[in-house]
Write a protein that holds these residues in place. Sequence first.
Motif, PDB file in Angstrom:
ATOM      1  N   LEU A 126       0.858  -1.186   0.000  1.00 54.50           N
ATOM      2  CA  LEU A 126       0.000   0.000   0.000  1.00 54.50           C
ATOM      3  C   LEU A 126       0.892   1.234   0.000  1.00 54.50           C
ATOM      4  CD1 LEU A 126      -2.601  -1.085   2.719  1.00 54.50           C
ATOM      5  CD2 LEU A 126      -2.963  -1.064   0.243  1.00 54.50           C
ATOM      6  N   SER A 127       0.383   2.331  -0.545  1.00 56.97           N
ATOM      7  CA  SER A 127       1.151   3.565  -0.602  1.00 56.97           C
ATOM      8  C   SER A 127       0.433   4.680   0.144  1.00 56.97           C
ATOM      9  CB  SER A 127       1.389   3.986  -2.059  1.00 56.97           C
ATOM     10  OG  SER A 127       0.164   4.164  -2.733  1.00 56.97           O
ATOM     11  N   ALA A 128       1.194   5.761   0.379  1.00 51.72           N
ATOM     12  CA  ALA A 128       0.676   6.979   1.027  1.00 51.72           C
ATOM     13  C   ALA A 128      -0.035   6.712   2.350  1.00 51.72           C
ATOM     14  CB  ALA A 128      -0.235   7.727   0.060  1.00 51.72           C
ATOM     15  N   PRO A 129       0.649   6.229   3.361  1.00 53.03           N
ATOM     16  CA  PRO A 129       2.080   5.952   3.437  1.00 53.03           C
ATOM     17  C   PRO A 129       2.414   4.529   2.959  1.00 53.03           C
ATOM     18  CG  PRO A 129       1.102   5.653   5.588  1.00 53.03           C
ATOM     19  CD  PRO A 129      -0.002   6.153   4.692  1.00 53.03           C
ATOM     20  N   ASN A 130       3.726   4.283   2.766  1.00 57.77           N
ATOM     21  CA  ASN A 130       4.173   2.977   2.279  1.00 57.77           C
ATOM     22  C   ASN A 130       3.999   1.915   3.365  1.00 57.77           C
ATOM     23  OD1 ASN A 130       5.132   3.834  -0.301  1.00 57.77           O
ATOM     24  ND2 ASN A 130       6.890   4.777   0.727  1.00 57.77           N
ATOM     25  N   ARG A 131       3.332   0.822   2.982  1.00 53.53           N
ATOM     26  CA  ARG A 131       3.110  -0.291   3.906  1.00 53.53           C
ATOM     27  C   ARG A 131       3.152  -1.607   3.144  1.00 53.53           C
ATOM     28  NH1 ARG A 131      -2.521   1.780   5.113  1.00 53.53           N
ATOM     29  NH2 ARG A 131      -1.924   2.927   3.239  1.00 53.53           N
ATOM     30  N   LEU A 132       3.468  -2.659   3.866  1.00 54.70           N
ATOM     31  CA  LEU A 132       3.398  -4.015   3.333  1.00 54.70           C
ATOM     32  C   LEU A 132       2.429  -4.792   4.211  1.00 54.70           C
ATOM     33  CD1 LEU A 132       4.617  -6.194   1.352  1.00 54.70           C
ATOM     34  CD2 LEU A 132       6.065  -6.846   3.269  1.00 54.70           C
ATOM     35  N   VAL A 133       1.491  -5.468   3.594  1.00 57.80           N
ATOM     36  CA  VAL A 133       0.486  -6.241   4.329  1.00 57.80           C
ATOM     37  C   VAL A 133       0.713  -7.729   4.056  1.00 57.80           C
ATOM     38  CG1 VAL A 133      -1.961  -6.673   4.689  1.00 57.80           C
ATOM     39  CG2 VAL A 133      -1.163  -4.350   4.166  1.00 57.80           C
ATOM     40  N   ASP A 172      -9.040 -17.133  12.998  1.00 57.31           N
ATOM     41  CA  ASP A 172      -7.943 -17.985  12.534  1.00 57.31           C
ATOM     42  C   ASP A 172      -7.102 -17.361  11.427  1.00 57.31           C
ATOM     43  OD1 ASP A 172      -8.610 -20.042  14.294  1.00 57.31           O
ATOM     44  OD2 ASP A 172     -10.093 -20.849  12.891  1.00 57.31           O
ATOM     45  N   ASP A 173      -7.346 -16.099  11.084  1.00 57.89           N
ATOM     46  CA  ASP A 173      -6.586 -15.439  10.016  1.00 57.89           C
ATOM     47  C   ASP A 173      -5.866 -14.213  10.567  1.00 57.89           C
ATOM     48  OD1 ASP A 173      -7.395 -17.269   8.108  1.00 57.89           O
ATOM     49  OD2 ASP A 173      -9.201 -16.131   7.594  1.00 57.89           O
ATOM     50  N   LEU A 174      -4.543 -14.218  10.403  1.00 62.57           N
ATOM     51  CA  LEU A 174      -3.693 -13.164  10.955  1.00 62.57           C
ATOM     52  C   LEU A 174      -3.310 -12.168   9.874  1.00 62.57           C
ATOM     53  CD1 LEU A 174      -1.798 -12.050  13.249  1.00 62.57           C
ATOM     54  CD2 LEU A 174      -0.050 -13.630  12.358  1.00 62.57           C
ATOM     55  N   ARG A 175      -3.323 -10.891  10.216  1.00 64.56           N
ATOM     56  CA  ARG A 175      -2.815  -9.849   9.318  1.00 64.56           C
ATOM     57  C   ARG A 175      -1.677  -9.121  10.023  1.00 64.56           C
ATOM     58  NH1 ARG A 175      -6.382  -5.843   5.690  1.00 64.56           N
ATOM     59  NH2 ARG A 175      -6.170  -7.706   4.380  1.00 64.56           N
ATOM     60  N   VAL A 176      -0.543  -9.006   9.332  1.00 61.69           N
ATOM     61  CA  VAL A 176       0.608  -8.254   9.827  1.00 61.69           C
ATOM     62  C   VAL A 176       0.833  -7.082   8.886  1.00 61.69           C
ATOM     63  CG1 VAL A 176       3.080  -8.310  10.333  1.00 61.69           C
ATOM     64  CG2 VAL A 176       1.667 -10.308  10.833  1.00 61.69           C
ATOM     65  N   VAL A 177       0.923  -5.880   9.434  1.00 61.83           N
ATOM     66  CA  VAL A 177       1.160  -4.671   8.650  1.00 61.83           C
ATOM     67  C   VAL A 177       2.546  -4.133   8.998  1.00 61.83           C
ATOM     68  CG1 VAL A 177       0.382  -2.346   8.108  1.00 61.83           C
ATOM     69  CG2 VAL A 177      -1.299  -4.137   8.595  1.00 61.83           C
ATOM     70  N   ILE A 178       3.361  -3.922   7.968  1.00 61.51           N
ATOM     71  CA  ILE A 178       4.717  -3.406   8.145  1.00 61.51           C
ATOM     72  C   ILE A 178       4.762  -1.982   7.603  1.00 61.51           C
ATOM     73  CG2 ILE A 178       7.152  -3.727   7.559  1.00 61.51           C
ATOM     74  CD1 ILE A 178       6.582  -6.696   7.214  1.00 61.51           C
ATOM     75  N   ASP A 179       5.077  -1.026   8.468  1.00 56.81           N
ATOM     76  CA  ASP A 179       5.217   0.367   8.057  1.00 56.81           C
ATOM     77  C   ASP A 179       6.606   0.579   7.486  1.00 56.81           C
ATOM     78  OD1 ASP A 179       2.623   1.211   9.000  1.00 56.81           O
ATOM     79  OD2 ASP A 179       3.426   1.014  11.032  1.00 56.81           O
ATOM     80  N   LEU A 180       6.685   1.262   6.326  1.00 60.68           N
ATOM     81  CA  LEU A 180       7.939   1.402   5.599  1.00 60.68           C
ATOM     82  C   LEU A 180       8.313   2.865   5.397  1.00 60.68           C
ATOM     83  CD1 LEU A 180       7.088  -1.248   2.860  1.00 60.68           C
ATOM     84  CD2 LEU A 180       8.671  -1.586   4.773  1.00 60.68           C
TER      85      LEU A 180
END
Length: 472
Positions: free
Chosen positions: A57-64, A97-105
């Motif tokens: 994702l952008s604005a801000p940059n993230r990885l999901v 049972d479903d995990l989401r991890v968000v990484i701020d970049l």
Amino acid sequence: MRMRALCAGLGLMLAFLAFDALAATADVRGVRLWRAPDNTRLVFDLSGPVQHSVFTLSAPNRLVIDVNGAHLTTPLDKLNFANTPITGMRSAQRTPDDLRVVIDLSAVVNPKSFTLAPNQQYGNRLVVDLYDQEATPSPSVPATAVPDTPQLPVTPAQPAVKLPSVPGGKRDIIVAVDAGHGGEDPGAIGAKGQHEKDITLAIAKALQQQINQQKGFRAELVRTGDYFIPLRKRTEIARKKGADLFVSIHADAAPRPSAFGASVFALSDRGATSETARWLADNENRSDLIGGVGGVSLDDKDRMLAGVLLDLSMTASLSSSLNVGQKVLTNIGRATPLHKRRVEQAAFMVLKSPDIPSILVETGFISNPNEALKLTSASHQQVLARSIASGVRQFFQQNPPPGTYLAALRDQGRLPTGPREHVVAPGESLALIAQRYQVSLGSLRSANGLKNDTVKVGQTLNVPATTLASQE
């Protein structure tokens, strides 16, 4: 009655399905991070296999990262994000049972992800590599740019061999120094928890220091910190550096803790020359499976294809490998006990470079408690580095590559070379060796006390200085 029984059976089936779904849920038990010159690697340790997907994702940059059938059971706020594009990590359960991890970049990255099956050292893993978008991949970055890099104490080095200056800007001889293992792959582990990857990096840095003190030489580290590099990429890095020689440093384990001593290996095109050589090669070649090679499948077809691509004709480079290997082994033998007194040959994947002479130096057995203590000693690491550097220097003084500083000194008659040596490689004859060194067949026989032209693979020959031209 029949309807009631059917309902009861259906209910029981649903209960079993629910139980199976629950049993299939995996725990994320740990998260580890490494920084490499051109990427950041995240490894999620799992209690079982999972399905996952990754998007940015952008604005801000993230990885999901969405991990299906997983629960997070470890904190994410303990990781050190220094020198990485990651500024933070957070998580939530999208469903029970479903995990989401968000990484701020802090910058745009090119993600690549894959899963790894359990092996002898690790369980199931999810690996996410974040490649720098604008950075040019280069393994030669300052050690301070890599977190948790062992620092090598500075100790008195061997005096440099002083060679006269040569005008014209002749190039240096380049030696690629490869510290075995790294990052996700710790290598062999000693009785007190010593990691081979740390020992090899320390010795590699000491060797780089020793080589760079010799005028006309330059050493380049293949791995500068604690991160993983696939075996084939190590030789690619050496080739991009323009290496004249590839030296891979290791400190392996053996089935018996009593095994001790240093060894030097060159590639064998006919299999290993001893059970020890075969055992070590098999373990080293598994490093790609331990660390993961970017999701490349290593099924039978890929291994066969890799074998066809890698098993190219290497007669010339193998001959040089045996030659430099013997000189390195001789010098190491003056500083530490040897496991074998001749250069052994085995099918190490990291040595399969058709155009670069390559050797693998086993500096000792980390599985031996006494040797493990020595291998972690900075003073012993320096001793080993000086020994390896001496063997490398002797080889190139006798065989300087064209266009180098040492070749210019030789052409001007100012390079102390001493007698040349040649280690017979598979497919070589005495006549072919004489032609290569431009000496007469008779002088080559005489210098080695040969009664005929028969030579054996691995035999060391003294090459006389007399040229064909002077014999005419």
